[in-house]
Design a protein around this motif. Structure first.
Motif, PDB file in Angstrom:
ATOM      1  N   ALA A 210       0.838  -1.191   0.000  1.00  0.00           N
ATOM      2  CA  ALA A 210       0.000   0.000   0.000  1.00  0.00           C
ATOM      3  C   ALA A 210       0.878   1.248   0.000  1.00  0.00           C
ATOM      4  O   ALA A 210       1.901   1.306   0.678  1.00  0.00           O
ATOM      5  N   LEU A 211       0.489   2.227  -0.789  1.00  0.00           N
ATOM      6  CA  LEU A 211       1.253   3.465  -0.859  1.00  0.00           C
ATOM      7  C   LEU A 211       0.942   4.345   0.346  1.00  0.00           C
ATOM      8  O   LEU A 211      -0.175   4.345   0.859  1.00  0.00           O
ATOM      9  N   PRO A 212       1.915   5.132   0.807  1.00  0.00           N
ATOM     10  CA  PRO A 212       1.656   6.051   1.929  1.00  0.00           C
ATOM     11  C   PRO A 212       0.751   7.187   1.477  1.00  0.00           C
ATOM     12  O   PRO A 212       0.608   7.456   0.281  1.00  0.00           O
ATOM     13  N   ASP A 213       0.137   7.842   2.448  1.00  0.00           N
ATOM     14  CA  ASP A 213      -0.690   8.996   2.137  1.00  0.00           C
ATOM     15  C   ASP A 213       0.170  10.114   1.576  1.00  0.00           C
ATOM     16  O   ASP A 213       1.360  10.239   1.899  1.00  0.00           O
ATOM     17  N   ALA A 214      -0.438  10.932   0.737  1.00  0.00           N
ATOM     18  CA  ALA A 214       0.288  12.060   0.157  1.00  0.00           C
ATOM     19  C   ALA A 214       0.647  13.061   1.252  1.00  0.00           C
ATOM     20  O   ALA A 214      -0.104  13.240   2.217  1.00  0.00           O
ATOM     21  N   PRO A 215       1.802  13.733   1.128  1.00  0.00           N
ATOM     22  CA  PRO A 215       2.199  14.705   2.154  1.00  0.00           C
ATOM     23  C   PRO A 215       1.281  15.912   2.159  1.00  0.00           C
ATOM     24  O   PRO A 215       0.655  16.235   1.143  1.00  0.00           O
ATOM     25  N   THR A 216       1.184  16.569   3.303  1.00  0.00           N
ATOM     26  CA  THR A 216       0.409  17.800   3.412  1.00  0.00           C
ATOM     27  C   THR A 216       1.266  18.969   2.952  1.00  0.00           C
ATOM     28  O   THR A 216       2.354  19.195   3.478  1.00  0.00           O
ATOM     29  N   LEU A 217       0.776  19.702   1.959  1.00  0.00           N
ATOM     30  CA  LEU A 217       1.548  20.800   1.397  1.00  0.00           C
ATOM     31  C   LEU A 217       1.292  22.088   2.172  1.00  0.00           C
ATOM     32  O   LEU A 217       0.188  22.343   2.646  1.00  0.00           O
ATOM     33  N   THR A 218       2.335  22.894   2.300  1.00  0.00           N
ATOM     34  CA  THR A 218       2.197  24.209   2.923  1.00  0.00           C
ATOM     35  C   THR A 218       1.348  25.103   2.036  1.00  0.00           C
ATOM     36  O   THR A 218       1.457  25.073   0.810  1.00  0.00           O
ATOM     37  N   ASP A 219       0.473  25.871   2.644  1.00  0.00           N
ATOM     38  CA  ASP A 219      -0.393  26.767   1.888  1.00  0.00           C
ATOM     39  C   ASP A 219       0.429  27.925   1.319  1.00  0.00           C
ATOM     40  O   ASP A 219       0.661  28.936   1.977  1.00  0.00           O
ATOM     41  N   PHE A 220       0.894  27.717   0.114  1.00  0.00           N
ATOM     42  CA  PHE A 220       1.775  28.698  -0.530  1.00  0.00           C
ATOM     43  C   PHE A 220       1.354  28.839  -1.978  1.00  0.00           C
ATOM     44  O   PHE A 220       1.092  27.854  -2.660  1.00  0.00           O
ATOM     45  N   HIS A 221       1.235  30.030  -2.449  1.00  0.00           N
ATOM     46  CA  HIS A 221       0.808  30.280  -3.819  1.00  0.00           C
ATOM     47  C   HIS A 221       1.795  31.242  -4.479  1.00  0.00           C
ATOM     48  O   HIS A 221       1.933  32.391  -4.057  1.00  0.00           O
ATOM     49  N   ALA A 222       2.466  30.751  -5.503  1.00  0.00           N
ATOM     50  CA  ALA A 222       3.529  31.539  -6.121  1.00  0.00           C
ATOM     51  C   ALA A 222       3.022  32.850  -6.689  1.00  0.00           C
ATOM     52  O   ALA A 222       3.731  33.852  -6.714  1.00  0.00           O
ATOM     53  N   PHE A 223       1.765  32.878  -7.116  1.00  0.00           N
ATOM     54  CA  PHE A 223       1.273  34.062  -7.803  1.00  0.00           C
ATOM     55  C   PHE A 223       0.794  35.135  -6.832  1.00  0.00           C
ATOM     56  O   PHE A 223       0.400  36.213  -7.240  1.00  0.00           O
ATOM     57  N   THR A 224       0.799  34.846  -5.550  1.00  0.00           N
ATOM     58  CA  THR A 224       0.530  35.886  -4.563  1.00  0.00           C
ATOM     59  C   THR A 224       1.777  36.217  -3.756  1.00  0.00           C
ATOM     60  O   THR A 224       1.905  37.318  -3.227  1.00  0.00           O
ATOM     61  N   GLU A 225       2.721  35.267  -3.653  1.00  0.00           N
ATOM     62  CA  GLU A 225       3.931  35.487  -2.878  1.00  0.00           C
ATOM     63  C   GLU A 225       5.054  36.100  -3.715  1.00  0.00           C
ATOM     64  O   GLU A 225       5.905  36.815  -3.195  1.00  0.00           O
ATOM     65  N   PHE A 226       5.082  35.802  -5.002  1.00  0.00           N
ATOM     66  CA  PHE A 226       6.141  36.317  -5.852  1.00  0.00           C
ATOM     67  C   PHE A 226       5.697  37.594  -6.548  1.00  0.00           C
ATOM     68  O   PHE A 226       4.510  37.812  -6.801  1.00  0.00           O
ATOM     69  N   GLU A 227       6.649  38.421  -6.918  1.00  0.00           N
ATOM     70  CA  GLU A 227       6.341  39.626  -7.683  1.00  0.00           C
ATOM     71  C   GLU A 227       6.171  39.250  -9.147  1.00  0.00           C
ATOM     72  O   GLU A 227       6.979  38.499  -9.712  1.00  0.00           O
ATOM     73  N   ALA A 228       5.144  39.805  -9.771  1.00  0.00           N
ATOM     74  CA  ALA A 228       4.846  39.459 -11.160  1.00  0.00           C
ATOM     75  C   ALA A 228       6.009  39.731 -12.111  1.00  0.00           C
ATOM     76  O   ALA A 228       6.302  38.900 -12.989  1.00  0.00           O
ATOM     77  N   PRO A 229       6.706  40.868 -12.009  1.00  0.00           N
ATOM     78  CA  PRO A 229       7.832  41.096 -12.928  1.00  0.00           C
ATOM     79  C   PRO A 229       8.911  40.024 -12.823  1.00  0.00           C
ATOM     80  O   PRO A 229       9.488  39.608 -13.837  1.00  0.00           O
ATOM     81  N   LEU A 230       9.178  39.551 -11.586  1.00  0.00           N
ATOM     82  CA  LEU A 230      10.184  38.510 -11.414  1.00  0.00           C
ATOM     83  C   LEU A 230       9.727  37.197 -12.032  1.00  0.00           C
ATOM     84  O   LEU A 230      10.525  36.449 -12.602  1.00  0.00           O
ATOM     85  N   LEU A 231       8.434  36.899 -11.910  1.00  0.00           N
ATOM     86  CA  LEU A 231       7.902  35.683 -12.514  1.00  0.00           C
ATOM     87  C   LEU A 231       8.014  35.742 -14.027  1.00  0.00           C
ATOM     88  O   LEU A 231       8.421  34.777 -14.675  1.00  0.00           O
ATOM     89  N   ARG A 232       7.655  36.875 -14.619  1.00  0.00           N
ATOM     90  CA  ARG A 232       7.786  37.019 -16.072  1.00  0.00           C
ATOM     91  C   ARG A 232       9.241  36.890 -16.508  1.00  0.00           C
ATOM     92  O   ARG A 232       9.540  36.282 -17.535  1.00  0.00           O
ATOM     93  N   GLN A 233      10.151  37.460 -15.708  1.00  0.00           N
ATOM     94  CA  GLN A 233      11.565  37.361 -16.033  1.00  0.00           C
ATOM     95  C   GLN A 233      12.029  35.905 -15.996  1.00  0.00           C
ATOM     96  O   GLN A 233      12.796  35.461 -16.851  1.00  0.00           O
ATOM     97  N   ALA A 234      11.527  35.159 -15.000  1.00  0.00           N
ATOM     98  CA  ALA A 234      11.897  33.748 -14.895  1.00  0.00           C
ATOM     99  C   ALA A 234      11.362  32.949 -16.082  1.00  0.00           C
ATOM    100  O   ALA A 234      12.050  32.069 -16.615  1.00  0.00           O
ATOM    101  N   LEU A 235      10.152  33.249 -16.501  1.00  0.00           N
ATOM    102  CA  LEU A 235       9.574  32.556 -17.654  1.00  0.00           C
ATOM    103  C   LEU A 235      10.356  32.859 -18.929  1.00  0.00           C
ATOM    104  O   LEU A 235      10.619  31.966 -19.743  1.00  0.00           O
ATOM    105  N   ARG A 236      10.735  34.107 -19.096  1.00  0.00           N
ATOM    106  CA  ARG A 236      11.530  34.478 -20.278  1.00  0.00           C
ATOM    107  C   ARG A 236      12.873  33.753 -20.269  1.00  0.00           C
ATOM    108  O   ARG A 236      13.398  33.373 -21.322  1.00  0.00           O
ATOM    109  N   ALA A 237      13.440  33.553 -19.069  1.00  0.00           N
ATOM    110  CA  ALA A 237      14.742  32.897 -18.966  1.00  0.00           C
ATOM    111  C   ALA A 237      14.695  31.446 -19.417  1.00  0.00           C
ATOM    112  O   ALA A 237      15.724  30.869 -19.762  1.00  0.00           O
TER     113      ALA A 237
END
Length: 260
Positions: free
Chosen positions: A202-229
Motif C-alpha cells: 500500500a502506498l503512503p498517504d500524500a504529504p500535506t503541502l504548505t499553503d503557498f501560492h507563487a502568484f501571490t507570494e512572488f512579484e509578477a515582474p520577477l515571474l515574467r523574467q523567470a519565464l523568459r529565462a
C-alpha cells in the motif's frame, strides 16, 4: 551575418478546446447551437473574454466581457450523475483502475461512457444578455470548460457532479469482491495504485503541502523574467502564466473552481 527580417510580426498561438475525447464529450451538450454564434464564441474564447470560471457540483459560472461596458454573467447547470452509481458500474465492469488513470491525467473511455453528457437537454444555461440560452457568452464559457478538461480530465467529473476525490473515496470504501487482477490492488478495502513492483504494498498517504501560492507570494515582474529565462517567447508569457496559475490552484486544492 544578421538574418533579414520577414517583416511579419509573430502572432500569439491560437488556443484550442475539445481536442481530447473527454473535452469533446462535454461539448455534446452544446452541439445544437447556431453555427454563426459558435464562430463568434470561438473568437471570444481565443481572445480570453471568459473570466472567473468556476465549477462546483454540476454548476458552472463565469463572467464574459463583450461589446458592453459590464460583463455578462453566465450560469450553466448540467444534469449530474450519481457518484455511487458510477463507482458501482466501474466495479461491475472491473474498471476501478480508471479512477487511478484519471488521477494521472489519463482519459479512460470506460469511465467517460458513465459520466459524459449525451444530448443538449443535459445542459440548462442562462445569461444576463438578452439572447436565448445558447448565446455566444454561454458557448464561449463551454469552450473554456472544454479546454480545461483537455488539460485536466478530472474537471469533467466535477462538472458532472461526481468529483474524482469523491469517486476515489467511494471506491476505497468497499473491497472489490473476487475481481481478477487488472493492474490495481485492493488492500483492506482500499484501492491501491498500480502494483508496479509486484509486492502488493500500500502506498503512503500524500504529504500535506504548505499553503503557498507563487502568484501571490512572488512579484509578477520577477515571474515574467523567470519565464523568459526558460526560452518562452514574449507573446507566450501570459499564456504560460495562466497555465501555471491553474496548476497551482489544482495542486493546492483550494476549491473546485477553475481559474482562467
Amino acid at each position: 551575418m544578421a538574418r533579414a527580417s520577414s517583416g511579419r510580426s509573430r502572432r500569439a498561438p491560437s488556443r484550442s478546446y475539445g481536442v481530447t475525447p473527454w473535452g469533446a464529450a462535454f461539448l455534446r451538450a452544446f452541439a445544437a447551437a447556431d453555427s454563426r454564434r459558435m464562430s463568434k464564441a470561438r473568437s471570444y474564447f481565443r481572445d480570453r473574454h471568459v473570466h472567473g470560471l468556476t465549477v462546483d457540483g454540476g454548476r458552472i459560472t463565469s463572467s464574459v466581457s463583450g461589446s458592453q461596458l459590464d460583463p455578462f454573467e453566465v450560469t450553466i447547470e448540467l444534469r449530474t450523475v450519481d457518484a455511487p452509481t458510477v463507482v458501482g458500474l466501474l466495479r461491475a465492469a472491473g474498471r476501478l483502475g480508471d479512477l487511478t488513470d484519471v488521477a494521472r491525467g489519463g482519459q479512460p473511455v470506460g469511465l467517460l461512457e458513465f459520466v459524459a453528457p449525451t444530448e443538449a437537454a443535459d445542459a440548462v444555461a442562462g445569461c444576463t444578455c438578452p439572447i436565448d440560452d445558447r448565446c455566444i457568452h454561454v458557448l464561449a464559457t463551454a469552450y473554456e470548460v472544454a479546454a480545461q478538461i483537455d488539460h485536466d480530465p478530472s474537471v469533467l467529473l466535477a462538472v458532472m457532479g461526481a468529483p474524482l476525490a469523491e469517486l476515489l473515496a467511494l471506491a476505497n470504501g468497499t473491497p472489490e469482491p473476487d475481481a481478477p487482477d487488472r493492474g490495481h490492488v485492493v488492500d483492506a478495502g482500499r484501492v491501491v495504485d498500480d502494483d508496479f513492483y509486484g509486492d502488493r504494498a500500500a502506498l503512503p498517504d500524500a504529504p500535506t503541502l504548505t499553503d503557498f501560492h507563487a502568484f501571490t507570494e512572488f512579484e509578477a515582474p520577477l515571474l515574467r523574467q523567470a519565464l523568459r529565462a526558460t526560452g518562452i517567447a514574449a507573446l507566450d508569457v501570459a499564456e504560460a502564466a495562466d497555465e501555471l496559475a491553474a496548476m497551482y490552484e489544482h495542486l493546492g486544492g483550494r476549491s473546485r473552481g477553475v481559474g482562467t
